[in-house]
Scaffold this active site. Structure first.
Site, PDB file in Angstrom:
ATOM      1  N   VAL A  38      -0.345  20.107 -22.314  1.00  0.00           N
ATOM      2  CA  VAL A  38      -0.330  21.023 -23.632  1.00  0.00           C
ATOM      3  C   VAL A  38      -1.138  21.978 -23.717  1.00  0.00           C
ATOM      4  O   VAL A  38      -0.675  23.279 -24.289  1.00  0.00           O
ATOM      5  CB  VAL A  38      -0.151  20.049 -24.683  1.00  0.00           C
ATOM      6  CG1 VAL A  38      -0.274  20.445 -25.883  1.00  0.00           C
ATOM      7  CG2 VAL A  38       0.705  18.835 -24.627  1.00  0.00           C
ATOM      8  N   ASP A  40      -2.954  23.585 -21.579  1.00  0.00           N
ATOM      9  CA  ASP A  40      -2.468  24.570 -20.546  1.00  0.00           C
ATOM     10  C   ASP A  40      -1.310  25.665 -21.094  1.00  0.00           C
ATOM     11  O   ASP A  40      -1.468  26.898 -20.721  1.00  0.00           O
ATOM     12  CB  ASP A  40      -1.921  24.233 -19.343  1.00  0.00           C
ATOM     13  CG  ASP A  40      -3.239  23.589 -18.468  1.00  0.00           C
ATOM     14  OD1 ASP A  40      -4.177  23.736 -18.774  1.00  0.00           O
ATOM     15  OD2 ASP A  40      -2.940  22.615 -17.628  1.00  0.00           O
ATOM     16  N   SER A  85     -13.416  26.558 -13.047  1.00  0.00           N
ATOM     17  CA  SER A  85     -11.883  25.773 -13.087  1.00  0.00           C
ATOM     18  C   SER A  85     -10.817  26.553 -12.121  1.00  0.00           C
ATOM     19  O   SER A  85     -11.206  27.371 -11.512  1.00  0.00           O
ATOM     20  CB  SER A  85     -11.432  26.346 -14.488  1.00  0.00           C
ATOM     21  OG  SER A  85     -12.172  25.473 -15.521  1.00  0.00           O
ATOM     22  N   LYS A 141      -4.473  17.051  -6.248  1.00  0.00           N
ATOM     23  CA  LYS A 141      -5.361  17.292  -7.385  1.00  0.00           C
ATOM     24  C   LYS A 141      -5.472  16.025  -8.065  1.00  0.00           C
ATOM     25  O   LYS A 141      -4.388  15.519  -8.751  1.00  0.00           O
ATOM     26  CB  LYS A 141      -4.579  18.351  -8.096  1.00  0.00           C
ATOM     27  CG  LYS A 141      -5.600  18.754  -9.382  1.00  0.00           C
ATOM     28  CD  LYS A 141      -4.937  19.780 -10.393  1.00  0.00           C
ATOM     29  CE  LYS A 141      -6.088  20.240 -11.342  1.00  0.00           C
ATOM     30  NZ  LYS A 141      -6.100  19.228 -12.347  1.00  0.00           N
TER      31      LYS A 141
END
EC number: 6.5.1.2
Length: 703
Positions: A38, A40, A85, A141
């Site tokens: 959400v 992102d 990031s 990931k």
């Protein structure tokens, strides 16, 4: 350059405020209020608005900073090497854009650099990074919490949280409780210093156990393993951290320049040799073809992993090429997180429509700005009923979070009122049926608003579709489009009218030729042989599903016996409650339904169970008697069974009165386990749910 409208300015400001609030809760308080997917999507929306209208960019925008300050309960420290990031790619097209972007940075005119026919990254002899390790490294990931580890002369001296990437929190004592993090490097001659980055995470079975224990003592439950891992790392008592059994995968290595390996793949090998746990599910991919294959394979295989993963991290293998590409303000240019379709995403409600079902139930449906969710485009989502609408406080124009209920039906999970436009109208359920105009009613003890006009076209369409469905009369060829034509042309006004249709009448419908009409007439006639239980289910009596219909048909051998039964007599049948009994009894008291039964009887439908298959002689289903030994039991199936497919096993369970769901929960009675069972087995074991084999299922099926 065009200027943003006041509405666009308001939207940008709302997004900034909401993202800042979410970022502070995540980084400073370790109490996330928003899912990553959400965040992102909202971040991407703000980013797109600022790119389109640069005048919207402000110094305090989340797009202009790396992150929020860390919490103050621990000692803050400066990272020796910053933690960045990763840029996200939400599909393969965005991944291709990332590839094109880094290629342009390396060589705007591509001198000495080319992409091969297979999509592979190649460096020619003229390029200074030639021979340093080409291709891409793909790693899963991990959905956990990033850690920065510092070693001096082989000894762990400091462990820290990521924080804002530049400043983190020193949590060395907690880090030392993680057994997959070596306190001393497994090297004879360790370097003077080493910086390692990786992900602390909780295995799914451990996560389930933690929440189970928290539920027992009345504490709030962690929303997901990532939140649980972050909360665990910030425990002030390291003994509690040890009890949580955190795990760790290392993925980044920094050494003195003269000792640094030449490639990411070699870094992973170094880390493994030094004593770190490195994710075994990684691959060195020479071309983008192999990257895509790795991504596609783990989209399904990740369901069998003992931990959570939401995508694949793709890195250029050459560290020299990584150094040449460098970083943006926020991201490394040489890596990207290729995400799998999210299960929850934000979008905007553009309108609300109301559907009328076969029982007259009015269901509000949100018409959404289209969004890609779990691999499909979602533009509509159910709002269930008026009670759910009141709970959501839904306004037209609201930003909402949508997900796929049971991974199939899109639904609105919640509203983000902070992003609500000014003067957005609140949606109200209609007072009149949108199909027939009749006044609707909402019983005080129900959440559903209903149209009670039995002649309502929507109710008739729903009744016909249900009657022809596979579990009811199974009329091949009678689908929704044809039903719509029949109702619109007034050719059919009742289920009973189907049995008097002629080929000539059907041929008057659009695109209905003689051959198709003849086939449909034959299919309708064949449905007369369907047993009494299927007819009962096809009548569409509220609360009577296919299993309940089977139970009632066994107890009441014909429709006259069921129609004459009192609610008390019906409720006395095992598995039939008072709500079902009242619904059945009331249905038979309606004059229109009595007329329908008479017409079906005249048409030759099976409204009784033959004596040889009645209750005195239980009907056989594949060698198992229909005494419904699994009635009321819920099953989940995992792995490959020895002699049956999952669908076949599901059919056996449902025929015996059981229910099969897709996920394990505390309501699950049994997990049916085959070979190569995945995370469902671990979750069931953590919850103490009985796990049975196919052979044990056959034993349960025998009364």
């Amino acid at each position: 350059m065009s200027q943003p409208t006041p509405k666009t300015q308001q939207r940008a400001e709302q997004l900034r405020q909401q993202l800042q609030k979410a970022s502070y809760a995540y980084y400073a308080l370790d109490n996330p209020i928003m899912e990553d997917a959400v965040y992102d999507r909202l971040y991407r929306e703000l980013q797109d608005l600022e790119q389109q209208y640069p005048s919207l960019i402000s110094p305090d925008s989340p797009t202009q900073r790396v992150g929020e300050r860390p919490a103050t309960a621990f000692v803050s420290l400066q990272h020796k090497i910053s933690l960045y990031s990763l840029e996200n790619a939400f599909n393969l097209a965005e991944f291709a854009t990332w590839q094109e972007r880094w290629q342009r940075v390396v060589s705007p005119e591509k001198p000495g650099f080319y992409v091969g026919s297979g999509g592979e990254a190649n460096i020619s002899q003229r390029n200074p990074v030639s021979g340093s390790g080409g291709g891409y490294v793909c790693e899963l990931k991990i959905d956990g919490s990033a850690l920065a580890l510092s070693y001096e002369n082989g000894l762990l001296v400091r462990g820290a949280t990521r924080g804002d990437g530049t400043t983190g929190e020193e949590i060395t004592q907690n880090v030392k409780t993680i057994r997959s993090i070596p306190l001393r490097l497994n090297l004879d001659n360790p370097p003077p210093w080493v910086e390692v980055r990786g992900e602390a995470f909780l295995a799914l079975d451990v996560f389930a156990q933690i929440n189970q224990e928290r539920e027992k003592i009345g504490e709030y439950l962690f929303a997901n393993p990532r939140n649980a891992a972050a909360g665990t790392l910030r425990q002030l008592d390291s003994r509690k951290v040890a009890d949580r059994r955190l795990d760790f995968f290392a993925y980044t290595l920094h050494l003195p320049e003269e000792l640094q390996p030449a490639s990411q793949w070699e870094c992973l090998q170094w880390l493994q040799q030094a004593g770190f746990r490195v994710n075994p599910n990684r691959d060195l991919c020479p071309s983008l073809t192999e990257v895509k294959a790795f991504y596609d394979r783990w989209e399904t295989d990740r369901e069998n992993l003992p931990y959570m993963t939401d995508g694949v991290v793709v890195k250029l293998n050459s560290l020299a090429l990584q150094k040449q590409l460098g970083f943006t303000q926020k991201f490394p240019r040489w890596a990207v997180a290729l995400k799998y379709p999210a299960e929850e995403l934000p979008t905007i409600v553009e309108a609300v429509t109301v559907q009328v079902g076969r029982t007259g139930a009015l269901t509000p449906v949100a018409e959404l700005k289209p969004v890609q969710l779990a691999g499909t485009t979602v533009s509509r989502a159910t709002l269930h009923n008026s009670d759910r609408l009141d709970e959501l406080d839904l306004h037209i124009g609201d930003t909402v979070i949508v997900r796929k209920a049971g991974e199939i039906i899109p639904e609105v999970v919640r509203v983000l009122p902070e992003l609500r436009p000014e003067n957005a109208p609140r949606f109200q359920m209609p007072k009149f049926c949108p199909e027939c105009g009749s006044t609707v009613v909402k019983p005080a003890d129900e959440a559903v608003t209903r149209c009670i006009n039995t002649s309502c076209p929507a109710i008739l369409r729903g009744s016909l579709i249900h009657w022809a469905s596979r579990k009811a009369l199974d009329i091949n060829g009678l689908g929704e489009k044809l039903v719509q034509l029949m109702v619109d042309s007034a050719l059919v006004k009742s289920v009973a009218d189907l049995y008097s249709l002629t080929v000539a009448e059907l041929m008057t419908l659009e695109r209905m030729g003689q051959k198709s009409a003849s086939k449909l007439v034959t299919a309708i006639a064949s449905s007369k042989t369907q047993p009494w239980a299927r007819v009962l289910y096809g009548l569409g009596i509220r609360h009577v599903g296919s299993v309940n219909a089977q139970v009632l048909a066994e107890k009441f051998r014909d429709i006259e016996a069921l129609a004459a039964a009192t609610p008390l007599a019906i409720a006395s049948v095992y598995g039939i409650g008072s709500e079902i009994a009242d619904s059945v009894s009331q249905w038979f008291q309606v004059p229109a339904n009595q007329t329908l039964i008479d017409r079906l009887k005249t048409a030759g439908l099976q409204l009784a169970t033959p004596l040889e298959t009645s209750t005195q002689q239980p009907q056989a289903i594949s060698g198992i008697t229909t005494t419904l030994p699994l009635l009321g039991k819920t099953f989940v199936i995992t792995g490959t069974l020895p002699t049956m497919t999952r669908e076949e096993a599901k059919a056996k369970i449902e025929q015996a009165g059981g229910k099969v769901t897709g996920s394990v929960s505390k309501k699950t009675n049994y997990l049916l386990v085959g070979e190569d069972a995945g995370s469902k087995l671990e979750k069931a074991q953590a919850l103490g749910i009985p796990c049975i084999s196919e052979a044990e299922l056959w034993e349960l099926l025998r009364p």
